[in-house]
Design a protein around this motif. Structure first.
Motif, PDB file in Angstrom:
ATOM      1  N   ARG A  87       0.849  -1.432  -0.079  1.00 41.20           N
ATOM      2  CA  ARG A  87       0.042   0.191  -0.163  1.00 41.20           C
ATOM      3  C   ARG A  87       0.855   1.046   0.191  1.00 41.20           C
ATOM      4  NH1 ARG A  87      -5.077  -1.864   4.245  1.00 41.20           N
ATOM      5  NH2 ARG A  87      -4.661  -4.172   3.531  1.00 41.20           N
ATOM      6  N   ASP A  88       0.793   1.765  -1.075  1.00 44.84           N
ATOM      7  CA  ASP A  88       1.766   3.075  -1.249  1.00 44.84           C
ATOM      8  C   ASP A  88       1.443   4.346  -0.255  1.00 44.84           C
ATOM      9  OD1 ASP A  88       3.401   1.835  -3.177  1.00 44.84           O
ATOM     10  OD2 ASP A  88       1.925   2.494  -4.629  1.00 44.84           O
ATOM     11  N   ALA A  89      -0.013   4.228  -0.039  1.00 43.63           N
ATOM     12  CA  ALA A  89      -0.496   5.423   0.665  1.00 43.63           C
ATOM     13  C   ALA A  89      -0.835   4.957   2.210  1.00 43.63           C
ATOM     14  CB  ALA A  89      -1.685   6.278   0.098  1.00 43.63           C
ATOM     15  N   PHE A  90      -0.146   5.156   3.315  1.00 47.54           N
ATOM     16  CA  PHE A  90      -0.415   4.752   4.559  1.00 47.54           C
ATOM     17  C   PHE A  90      -0.255   5.749   5.338  1.00 47.54           C
ATOM     18  CE2 PHE A  90       0.438   3.307   8.819  1.00 47.54           C
ATOM     19  CZ  PHE A  90      -0.729   2.231   8.742  1.00 47.54           C
ATOM     20  N   ASP A  91      -1.300   6.473   6.083  1.00 41.56           N
ATOM     21  CA  ASP A  91      -1.505   7.559   7.010  1.00 41.56           C
ATOM     22  C   ASP A  91      -1.867   6.885   8.343  1.00 41.56           C
ATOM     23  OD1 ASP A  91      -1.635   9.699   8.584  1.00 41.56           O
ATOM     24  OD2 ASP A  91      -2.962  10.529   7.150  1.00 41.56           O
ATOM     25  N   PRO A  92      -0.991   6.782   9.404  1.00 43.72           N
ATOM     26  CA  PRO A  92      -1.410   6.092  10.713  1.00 43.72           C
ATOM     27  C   PRO A  92      -2.534   6.876  11.338  1.00 43.72           C
ATOM     28  CG  PRO A  92       0.809   7.052  10.712  1.00 43.72           C
ATOM     29  CD  PRO A  92       0.573   7.059   9.303  1.00 43.72           C
ATOM     30  N   GLY A  93      -2.452   8.236  10.788  1.00 42.36           N
ATOM     31  CA  GLY A  93      -3.470   8.973  11.772  1.00 42.36           C
ATOM     32  C   GLY A  93      -4.964   8.907  11.004  1.00 42.36           C
ATOM     33  N   THR A  94      -5.085   8.267   9.955  1.00 41.36           N
ATOM     34  CA  THR A  94      -6.563   7.980   9.328  1.00 41.36           C
ATOM     35  C   THR A  94      -6.830   6.793   8.895  1.00 41.36           C
ATOM     36  OG1 THR A  94      -5.767   8.784   6.939  1.00 41.36           O
ATOM     37  CG2 THR A  94      -6.323  10.674   8.694  1.00 41.36           C
ATOM     38  N   THR A  95      -5.852   5.854   8.701  1.00 42.48           N
ATOM     39  CA  THR A  95      -6.080   4.700   7.874  1.00 42.48           C
ATOM     40  C   THR A  95      -6.693   3.517   8.962  1.00 42.48           C
ATOM     41  OG1 THR A  95      -4.244   4.922   6.535  1.00 42.48           O
ATOM     42  CG2 THR A  95      -4.835   2.449   6.784  1.00 42.48           C
TER      43      THR A  95
END
Length: 309
Positions: A87-95
Motif C-alpha cells: 500500500r503506497d499510501a499509509f497514513d497512521p492518523g487516518t487509515t
C-alpha cells in the motif's frame, strides 16, 4: 507450457495441498468445498504431468516432483502477495486497518500495553488481533499467513522468515524478601540448590532452559511446582520460602519492591541472554503499513526495555 492456461488459484491450491497433505484440511484452509479442491488437484496433475499427491501409509504423500515445486511456488506466491498487498499510501492518523499478531502470554503483559498506548496516541483507527502461540506454532502461522507479526523468543526460525531483534533480557533468581536463606539480598549456590523451587515448563516460554543445564552438570534441586508461564512466578514466590528464576524485565513489571528480591542466579556457569525478536513473512515486507507497525514495535518495545534496565 502455455502460461495463459494456468490459473493463479491453482498455485494457491497446490501450496495448501502440499502443506496440509489432506484435501479436507486444505479445503477448509482455502474456504473451498472438497469437490472443488479435488477438481483443482486434477487440473494441477494435468498441468505438471505428475500425480503430485499419492496415497501412502500415513495418508497423502507428495511426489518428488511436488516436493521440488513446493518452495519455488511458495516463493512466487509470496512475491505476488507482497506486490498485491503493498500500500503506497499509509497514513497512521487516518487509515483503518487490522493487524494480526502472535505473542506469548508473557509478551501480552510485557510488550503489548506499551504498543497499545502508542497506537492510541498515533493511530487511533488501527486495530490489533492478538493471539497466543508458542515459538514453533508462531512460525507455522506466519508461513500460513494466519498472523502477520510474531513477537517473542524464537530458538528455531525457518530460513524464509524475516526477523529483527527488539531487545535482550536475562534470567534472574527471585525470592520473597523474608526468605531465610537470603543474606544481604543474595543467595549462595548451596542455599540456592537446597531451596524448594518453582520452574517454568519449556514448551511455551522457551529460550534458556536452566533445568536442562543443571541436570547436565549433575546439580539437583527439588522442584515443587512447574508452571506454564513466567507470569505466574511472582505470585507463587511471594510470602513463601520458594525460589524461582524468571526474566529480569518481567519480574520488574510485577514486582512490589517491598515483597520480592531479585538477584543473580548463583550457578557455576554464565547464564546466556535471551534475544527477543519480531518475525514476519517476506510477503508483507514491502507493505507500507506493515513496515510502519514493525518500526512502532521496535521503537516502543525497545525503549521500554531500556527504561527497565
Amino acid at each position: 507450457m502455455n502460461l495463459r492456461s494456468i490459473d493463479l488459484n491453482l498455485l494457491v491450491a497446490f501450496d495448501a495441498l502440499i502443506s496440509e497433505r489432506n484435501v479436507s484440511r486444505a479445503a477448509d484452509r482455502l474456504g473451498m468445498t472438497q469437490s472443488a479442491l479435488s477438481h483443482a488437484l486434477k487440473r494441477l496433475r494435468g498441468v505438471f504431468a505428475d500425480p503430485l499427491l499419492t496415497r501412502g501409509p500415513r495418508g497423502m504423500e507428495p511426489t518428488e516432483r511436488a516436493l521440488a515445486l513446493r518452495e519455488p511456488i511458495k516463493a512466487v506466491l509470496a512475491e505476488i502477495q507482497s506486490i498485491v498487498s503493498t500500500r503506497d499510501a499509509f497514513d497512521p492518523g487516518t487509515t483503518h486497518r487490522t493487524f494480526r499478531l502472535s505473542m506469548s502470554d508473557a509478551m501480552n503483559v510485557e510488550a503489548l500495553p506499551a504498543i497499545i498506548r502508542k497506537l492510541r496516541k498515533t493511530a487511533p483507527n488501527i486495530d490489533l488481533l492478538v493471539t497466543t502461540s508458542g515459538p514453533r506454532e508462531s512460525c507455522a502461522r506466519l508461513l500460513k499467513d494466519e498472523v502477520e507479526i510474531a513477537v517473542g523468543v524464537f530458538p528455531n526460525v525457518p530460513a524464509e522468515i524475516l526477523r529483527q531483534e527488539l531487545y535482550r533480557d536475562v534470567l534472574v533468581s527471585v525470592a520473597d524478601k523474608n526468605n531465610p536463606r537470603l543474606k544481604n539480598g543474595r543467595m549462595d549456590e548451596r542455599s540456592y540448590l537446597a531451596s524448594p523451587h518453582v520452574t517454568v515448563a519449556p514448551n511455551l516460554d522457551s529460550g534458556v532452559q536452566l533445568d536442562d543445564i543443571f541436570a547436565a552438570m549433575g546439580l539437583s534441586r527439588r522442584v515443587v511446582a512447574t508452571v506454564a508461564h513466567y507470569t505466574a512466578i511472582p505470585g507463587l514466590v511471594r510470602g513463601t520460602d520458594l525460589v524461582a528464576h524468571t526474566r529480569r524485565r518481567l519480574v520488574n513489571i510485577f514486582r512490589s519492591s517491598a515483597n520480592l528480591v531479585i538477584f543473580p542466579i548463583p550457578a557455576p556457569f554464565r547464564v546466556p541472554e535471551l534475544s527477543f525478536e519480531q518475525l514476519w513473512h517476506p510477503r508483507h515486507d514491502r507493505d507500507a503499513g506493515h513496515r510502519w507497525l514493525r518500526n512502532l514495535i521496535k521503537t516502543t518495545v525497545g525503549t521500554t526495555a531500556n527504561k527497565d534496565e
